[in-house]
Design an enzyme around this catalytic site. Structure first.
Site, mmCIF file in Angstrom:
data_model
loop_
_atom_site.group_PDB
_atom_site.id
_atom_site.type_symbol
_atom_site.label_atom_id
_atom_site.label_comp_id
_atom_site.label_asym_id
_atom_site.label_seq_id
_atom_site.Cartn_x
_atom_site.Cartn_y
_atom_site.Cartn_z
ATOM 1 N N SER A 121 0.844 -1.203 0.000
ATOM 2 C CA SER A 121 0.000 0.000 0.000
ATOM 3 C C SER A 121 0.873 1.244 0.000
ATOM 4 C CB SER A 121 -0.896 0.015 1.241
ATOM 5 O OG SER A 121 -1.562 1.261 1.382
ATOM 6 N N TYR A 156 -1.353 -0.518 10.373
ATOM 7 C CA TYR A 156 -1.507 -0.824 8.943
ATOM 8 C C TYR A 156 -0.225 -0.475 8.180
ATOM 9 C CZ TYR A 156 -3.769 -0.972 4.332
ATOM 10 O OH TYR A 156 -4.123 -1.273 3.036
ATOM 11 N N ALA A 208 2.837 -0.303 9.319
ATOM 12 C CA ALA A 208 3.899 -1.242 9.674
ATOM 13 C C ALA A 208 3.728 -2.562 8.926
ATOM 14 C CB ALA A 208 3.900 -1.483 11.180
ATOM 15 N N LYS A 264 2.187 -3.096 6.043
ATOM 16 C CA LYS A 264 2.395 -2.940 4.607
ATOM 17 C C LYS A 264 3.861 -2.627 4.275
ATOM 18 C CE LYS A 264 -1.779 -3.826 3.239
ATOM 19 N NZ LYS A 264 -2.062 -5.002 2.403
#
Length: 258
Positions: free
Chosen positions: A155, A168, A170, A172
């Site tokens: 992402s 999130y 961390a 990705k």
């Protein structure tokens, strides 16, 4: 099912004919779009889902109505035993796995001061640990056949960060590091490992944002629009067909992060 049988099911003029693909989180959004594109190009697609059987079956039905071949298998990819059973079932049915798309992901957004251990752990388990579990189960099969395509959906948040999204981000960012390291280990064995980093895409997750927040995001995107799930799927298809690209993170974000 043998390689010859798989090829018979798919016209040989399609680039992925005879290939078996597993798409985690394939029942909705980006995962569903990827599954449909792979099937359209000849792959037999195994759609993994955790809860939404109705959505998974709908994707399978759409693929089959368009002349493709697919099935849905339930599995919680954050649990190693579930993943082991998933991969064993695929190998039992089709004898091979050529393409692994690690797409499953969740958000539990919270500012860091309010983020609980459970919210941290749940996101890491689903988004990052699942990539380790699935890849661990398929890697030996790919090494034995001297061919494999592993594509991990990361992402833009894993690159640029996001307010209230430390868990999130961390997870990705970890996917990107895992991708690069595994690519180094497998490059000589006919296996490529890459990641795709979507920006803000027209999915249920983005649609649930307040309208003013969405408008603010779009105003910052040079292309002045949200991305489409099909545009992520196109990037995935490109990487599957590329033989000399590995360890890369392909940005599909309308120019928001360069």
């Amino acid at each position: 099912m043998s390689q010859a049988e798989l090829t018979l099911f798919n016209p040989i003029n399609k680039p992925l004919a005879g290939k078996v693909a597993v798409v985690t989180g394939g029942s909705r959004g980006i995962g569903a779009a990827i599954a449909k594109v792979l099937a359209k190009n000849g792959a037999y697609v195994v759609i993994n889902y955790q809860l939404r059987m109705d959505c998974a079956k709908a994707v399978v039905k759409e693929i089959e109505e368009q002349g493709g071949f697919s099935c849905a298998i339930q599995s919680d990819v954050s649990k190693p035993n579930d993943v082991k059973n998933l991969i064993e079932e695929v190998i039992k049915r089709y004898g091979q796995i050529d393409i692994l798309i690690n797409n499953a992901g969740i958000t539990r957004d919270r500012t860091f001061r309010k983020l609980s251990n459970e919210e941290w752990g749940e996101v890491i388990d689903v988004n990052l640990n699942s990539v380790f579990y699935t890849t661990s189960e398929v890697i030996n099969h790919m090494l034995e056949q001297n061919y494999g395509r592993i594509i991990n959906i990361s992402s833009i948040i894993g690159q640029a960060g996001g307010f209230g999204q430390t868990n999130y981000a961390a997870s990705k960012a970890g996917i990107i590091g895992l991708t690069k390291s595994l690519a180094l280990e497998t490059a000589k064995n006919g296996i490529t490992v890459n990641s795709v980093c979507p920006g803000f895409i027209e999915t249920e997750m983005v649609e649930e944002m307040p309208e003013n927040v969405r408008e603010n995001i779009v105003s910052k995107i040079p292309m002045k629009r949200l991305g489409k799930t099909d545009e992520i799927a196109e990037a995935v298809l490109f990487l599957i067909q590329a033989n000399y690209i590995t360890g890369q993170s392909i940005n599909v974000n309308g120019g928001l992060y360069m």
